[in-house]
Design a protein around this motif. Sequence first.
Motif, PDB file in Angstrom:
ATOM      1  N   MET A  86       2.760 -62.662  90.704  1.00  0.00           N
ATOM      2  CA  MET A  86       3.254 -63.556  91.438  1.00  0.00           C
ATOM      3  C   MET A  86       2.948 -63.727  92.846  1.00  0.00           C
ATOM      4  O   MET A  86       2.511 -64.771  93.250  1.00  0.00           O
ATOM      5  CB  MET A  86       4.583 -63.850  91.261  1.00  0.00           C
ATOM      6  N   GLY A  87       2.606 -62.604  93.406  1.00  0.00           N
ATOM      7  CA  GLY A  87       2.373 -62.459  94.944  1.00  0.00           C
ATOM      8  C   GLY A  87       0.985 -63.160  95.105  1.00  0.00           C
ATOM      9  O   GLY A  87       0.580 -63.750  96.276  1.00  0.00           O
ATOM     10  N   TYR A  88      -0.005 -62.887  94.282  1.00  0.00           N
ATOM     11  CA  TYR A  88      -1.309 -63.338  94.400  1.00  0.00           C
ATOM     12  C   TYR A  88      -1.463 -64.743  94.228  1.00  0.00           C
ATOM     13  O   TYR A  88      -2.161 -65.674  94.824  1.00  0.00           O
ATOM     14  CB  TYR A  88      -2.212 -62.713  93.248  1.00  0.00           C
ATOM     15  N   ALA A  89      -0.639 -65.333  93.349  1.00  0.00           N
ATOM     16  CA  ALA A  89      -0.521 -66.890  92.984  1.00  0.00           C
ATOM     17  C   ALA A  89      -0.309 -67.668  94.373  1.00  0.00           C
ATOM     18  O   ALA A  89      -0.610 -68.467  94.886  1.00  0.00           O
ATOM     19  CB  ALA A  89       0.341 -67.196  91.925  1.00  0.00           C
ATOM     20  N   ARG A  90       0.829 -66.894  95.137  1.00  0.00           N
ATOM     21  CA  ARG A  90       1.470 -67.323  96.291  1.00  0.00           C
ATOM     22  C   ARG A  90       0.413 -67.544  97.430  1.00  0.00           C
ATOM     23  O   ARG A  90       0.324 -68.452  98.100  1.00  0.00           O
ATOM     24  CB  ARG A  90       2.718 -66.713  96.588  1.00  0.00           C
ATOM     25  N   LEU A  91      -0.326 -66.386  97.461  1.00  0.00           N
ATOM     26  CA  LEU A  91      -1.444 -66.278  98.470  1.00  0.00           C
ATOM     27  C   LEU A  91      -2.403 -67.221  98.126  1.00  0.00           C
ATOM     28  O   LEU A  91      -3.085 -68.020  99.202  1.00  0.00           O
ATOM     29  CB  LEU A  91      -2.029 -64.791  98.468  1.00  0.00           C
ATOM     30  N   ASP A  92      -2.908 -67.552  97.057  1.00  0.00           N
ATOM     31  CA  ASP A  92      -3.872 -68.500  96.712  1.00  0.00           C
ATOM     32  C   ASP A  92      -3.357 -69.899  96.948  1.00  0.00           C
ATOM     33  O   ASP A  92      -4.236 -70.562  97.464  1.00  0.00           O
ATOM     34  CB  ASP A  92      -4.315 -68.436  95.415  1.00  0.00           C
ATOM     35  N   LEU A  93      -2.061 -70.141  96.810  1.00  0.00           N
ATOM     36  CA  LEU A  93      -1.969 -71.637  97.172  1.00  0.00           C
ATOM     37  C   LEU A  93      -1.748 -71.878  98.685  1.00  0.00           C
ATOM     38  O   LEU A  93      -2.226 -72.693  99.103  1.00  0.00           O
ATOM     39  CB  LEU A  93      -0.288 -71.660  96.509  1.00  0.00           C
ATOM     40  N   VAL A  94      -1.224 -70.713  99.319  1.00  0.00           N
ATOM     41  CA  VAL A  94      -1.189 -70.677 100.822  1.00  0.00           C
ATOM     42  C   VAL A  94      -2.643 -70.922 101.377  1.00  0.00           C
ATOM     43  O   VAL A  94      -2.814 -71.990 102.203  1.00  0.00           O
ATOM     44  CB  VAL A  94      -0.468 -69.635 101.523  1.00  0.00           C
ATOM     45  N   TYR A  95      -3.652 -70.179 100.763  1.00  0.00           N
ATOM     46  CA  TYR A  95      -4.981 -70.486 101.281  1.00  0.00           C
ATOM     47  C   TYR A  95      -5.311 -71.757 100.891  1.00  0.00           C
ATOM     48  O   TYR A  95      -6.167 -72.569 101.740  1.00  0.00           O
ATOM     49  CB  TYR A  95      -5.707 -69.414 100.358  1.00  0.00           C
ATOM     50  N   VAL A  96      -5.445 -72.305  99.557  1.00  0.00           N
ATOM     51  CA  VAL A  96      -5.647 -73.591  99.161  1.00  0.00           C
ATOM     52  C   VAL A  96      -5.195 -74.639 100.294  1.00  0.00           C
ATOM     53  O   VAL A  96      -5.774 -75.710 100.652  1.00  0.00           O
ATOM     54  CB  VAL A  96      -5.695 -73.910  97.898  1.00  0.00           C
ATOM     55  N   VAL A  97      -3.800 -74.657 100.482  1.00  0.00           N
ATOM     56  CA  VAL A  97      -3.059 -75.597 101.342  1.00  0.00           C
ATOM     57  C   VAL A  97      -3.683 -75.515 102.625  1.00  0.00           C
ATOM     58  O   VAL A  97      -3.864 -76.566 103.146  1.00  0.00           O
ATOM     59  CB  VAL A  97      -1.643 -75.257 101.193  1.00  0.00           C
ATOM     60  N   SER A  98      -3.971 -74.245 103.374  1.00  0.00           N
ATOM     61  CA  SER A  98      -4.584 -74.355 104.700  1.00  0.00           C
ATOM     62  C   SER A  98      -5.888 -75.003 104.569  1.00  0.00           C
ATOM     63  O   SER A  98      -6.236 -75.811 105.722  1.00  0.00           O
ATOM     64  CB  SER A  98      -4.500 -72.723 105.148  1.00  0.00           C
ATOM     65  N   LYS A  99      -6.831 -74.803 103.622  1.00  0.00           N
ATOM     66  CA  LYS A  99      -8.126 -75.288 103.812  1.00  0.00           C
ATOM     67  C   LYS A  99      -7.963 -77.004 103.473  1.00  0.00           C
ATOM     68  O   LYS A  99      -8.740 -77.500 104.261  1.00  0.00           O
ATOM     69  CB  LYS A  99      -8.897 -74.561 102.633  1.00  0.00           C
ATOM     70  N   LEU A 100      -7.277 -77.395 102.607  1.00  0.00           N
ATOM     71  CA  LEU A 100      -6.961 -78.904 102.481  1.00  0.00           C
ATOM     72  C   LEU A 100      -6.395 -79.436 103.435  1.00  0.00           C
ATOM     73  O   LEU A 100      -6.887 -80.626 104.070  1.00  0.00           O
ATOM     74  CB  LEU A 100      -6.205 -79.048 101.253  1.00  0.00           C
TER      75      LEU A 100
END
Length: 105
Positions: free
Chosen positions: A1-15
């Motif tokens: 679950m930690g990886y999915a959260r980091l990926d979401l944060v990354y995608v949100v920051s890029k968008l």
Amino acid sequence: MGYARLDLVYVVSKLAEAAIRRATGLSYSLSDVPPSLQEVGKEIVERVAEQLIIDDGETLRCRICGRGPFTRKGLYLHIRRVHLDSIYDMVRSELEAYLWRLKNT
């Protein structure tokens, strides 16, 4: 679950960065966003970008707080420095709504 959260944060920051750049008329790229989210990313960038500025043809103003007039670069810097958290929230809610619809259809 930690990886999915980091990926979401990354995608949100890029968008969020792309939305700010799109709103202020600067170039942007979604090449850092995973390919499976690039199409929806374009839609999210457009929806968020139209909520960020007021462009009456002569002056640029921040739609969030009403400050201005700004140059394009000045408005970009203002939004990044003052409203970045709000834009992250806007992008995250759009992305979560998309993911919810994808999961539940």
